[in-house]
Write a protein that holds these residues in place. Structure first.
Motif, mmCIF file in Angstrom:
data_model
loop_
_atom_site.group_PDB
_atom_site.id
_atom_site.type_symbol
_atom_site.label_atom_id
_atom_site.label_comp_id
_atom_site.label_asym_id
_atom_site.label_seq_id
_atom_site.Cartn_x
_atom_site.Cartn_y
_atom_site.Cartn_z
ATOM 1 N N UNK A 94 0.844 -1.206 0.000
ATOM 2 C CA UNK A 94 0.000 0.000 0.000
ATOM 3 C C UNK A 94 0.875 1.251 0.000
ATOM 4 N N UNK A 95 1.937 1.231 0.801
ATOM 5 C CA UNK A 95 2.803 2.418 0.921
ATOM 6 C C UNK A 95 3.536 2.718 -0.392
ATOM 7 N N UNK A 96 3.792 1.664 -1.189
ATOM 8 C CA UNK A 96 4.582 1.882 -2.411
ATOM 9 C C UNK A 96 3.740 1.775 -3.686
ATOM 10 N N UNK A 97 2.413 1.694 -3.518
ATOM 11 C CA UNK A 97 1.593 1.518 -4.724
ATOM 12 C C UNK A 97 1.705 2.754 -5.618
ATOM 13 N N UNK A 98 1.812 2.510 -6.902
ATOM 14 C CA UNK A 98 1.920 3.598 -7.874
ATOM 15 C C UNK A 98 3.328 4.133 -8.061
#
Ligand code: NDP
Length: 385
Positions: free
Chosen positions: A67-71
């Protein structure tokens, strides 16, 4: 440009390594960063450095990392095997900065890959020294010592001159309890033990510095890394931590490496080796330091030193047992389940109770490590009850 993987990127050594790398963006590119469970620290470092891969050893943290590194385009993975996979990637240089024997598998994976492996993580070399060195000889991996003392020795030990080395002197600050009585040490708290007078480090190595087990582990580490008889390795207390270690030659010359007590100095030496690089530290101000003191360590207040020396002399499984029992005892002390003096007592007791044959393979080392941990764990319970 060198590609770099940092194992244990969120710890004290890991963040010092990142600090240097981020100051030299044209010289280094991050391949992979790993942590145990510090998702926030890992994700922030991965974004700042545009790492290719971020890995958490604790698999339950993977969804939060994703989630923290999505995208961002940064790949993610979780679990102990994924940390080893990250270590196996073909980075030019791998910084091994996981704490404890948890780093053994990743260090072996990095050594198998055959590049340059910078060793801060000393416990694998203590427990599985022969196995790691044999693997490095087979794969051609270059082991560079980041531990300040061993880095100092590395800088002073002239290649090809081993037969002329009379003595290697490992210096020790003496830790926070160097002037304490045994009685005061008996009541020492985790907060007092981790408050190192000279160095800022992770909790485990800080406690090891307070018991002087750190110097014992370093004695074993030095005997593994340098072609010198263990009898010729001496330990002296040098409370200013300015001289990081010395090599004395047969002609009476002693070469010493000096520097501020900041891990970025030896880490920079390894990152740039065989070249040199800038660091942000102020130059060493010897006039302000004024004096350098030396004294012998006290074996009665610091029995860990003798335990480590005897484990090194006996060889075989003894260093692995020493290390495993120490890791269990230090964790129990930090958890306030045992007293400070019980750390060395538990290590001694585990060594007394367990004497398996010498390990030949990594699996043998892991089995000995596991059994020693369970014996030491039972002894912790005895202390608590
Ligand atoms: P820290 O406790 O500060 O950091 C440890 C690192 O290892 C963190 O990134 C941590 O992740 C990670 N980690 C912890 N457990 C595991 C696990 N089970 N699997 C994978 N990763 C894990 O330690 P230090 O930086 O102080 O020390 C690292 C090593 O370097 C030690 O072996 C120490 O003896 C050695 N060393 C340290 C020096 C120093 O100045 N600190 C000096 C010389 C040697 P997370 O943050 O998620 O918990």
């Amino acid at each position: 440009m060198k590609t770099v993987t940092i194992l244990g990127a969120t710890g004290s050594v890991g963040t010092s390594t990142l600090d240097l790398i981020e100051r030299a963006p044209d010289a280094f590119r991050i391949k992979a960063l790993t942590a145990n469970a510090d998702v926030e620290g890992l994700a922030a470092a991965a974004k700042r450095t545009n790492a290719e891969l971020a890995v958490v050893a604790d698999e339950s943290c993977l969804p939060a990392l994703e989630a923290a590194l999505s995208g961002t385009g940064i790949a993610t993975a979780g679990g102990a095997a994924a940390v080893c996979d990250a270590a196996r990637q073909d980075a030019d240089l791998t910084m091994a900065a996981i704490v404890g024997c948890a780093g053994l598998g990743p260090v072996m994976a990095a050594v198998e890959q055959g590049g340059t492996v910078v060793l801060a993580n000393k416990e694998p070399l203590v427990s599985a020294g022969e196995v790691i060195l044999a693997a490095a000889a087979r794969t051609g991996a270059m082991l560079l010592p980041a531990d300040s003392e061993h880095n100092a020795i590395f800088q002073c030990f002239e290649p090809g001159q081993a037969r002329h080395v009379r003595r290697v002197v490992l210096t020790a600050s003496g830790g926070p309890f160097r002037d304490w009585s045994l009685d005061a040490m008996r009541r020492a708290t985790p907060e007092q033990a981790v408050a190192h007078p000279n160095w800022s480090m992770g909790a485990k190595i800080s406690v090891d510095s307070a018991t002087l087990m750190n110097k014992g582990l370093e004695l074993i580490e030095a005997a593994r890394l340098f072609p010198i008889d263990p009898d010729k390795i001496e330990i002296i207390i040098h409370r200013q931590s300015v001289i990081h270690s010395m090599v004395e030659y047969a002609d009476g010359s002693t070469l010493a490496q000096l520097g501020p007590p900041d891990m970025r100095v030896p880490i920079a030496h390894c990152l740039a080796w065989p070249d040199r690089m800038e660091t942000p530290m102020a130059p060493l101000d010897l006039l302000a330091i004024g004096r350098l003191d030396f004294e012998a360590p006290d074996p009665a207040r610091f029995p860990a030193l003798g335990l480590a020396r005897r484990a090194l002399d006996a060889g075989g499984a003894r260093p692995a047992i020493l290390n495993a029992a120490n890791e269990v005892a230090v964790a129990a002390f930090l958890d306030r389940r045992i007293g400070f003096l019980e750390i060395a007592a538990i290590v001694a007791d585990t060594l007394d109770r367990y004497d398996p044959p010498a390990p030949q393979t990594l699996d043998d080392v892991l089995a000995i490590d596991g059994e020693a941990r369970s014996i030491a764990g039972a002894r912790v319970k005895d202390c608590v009850n």
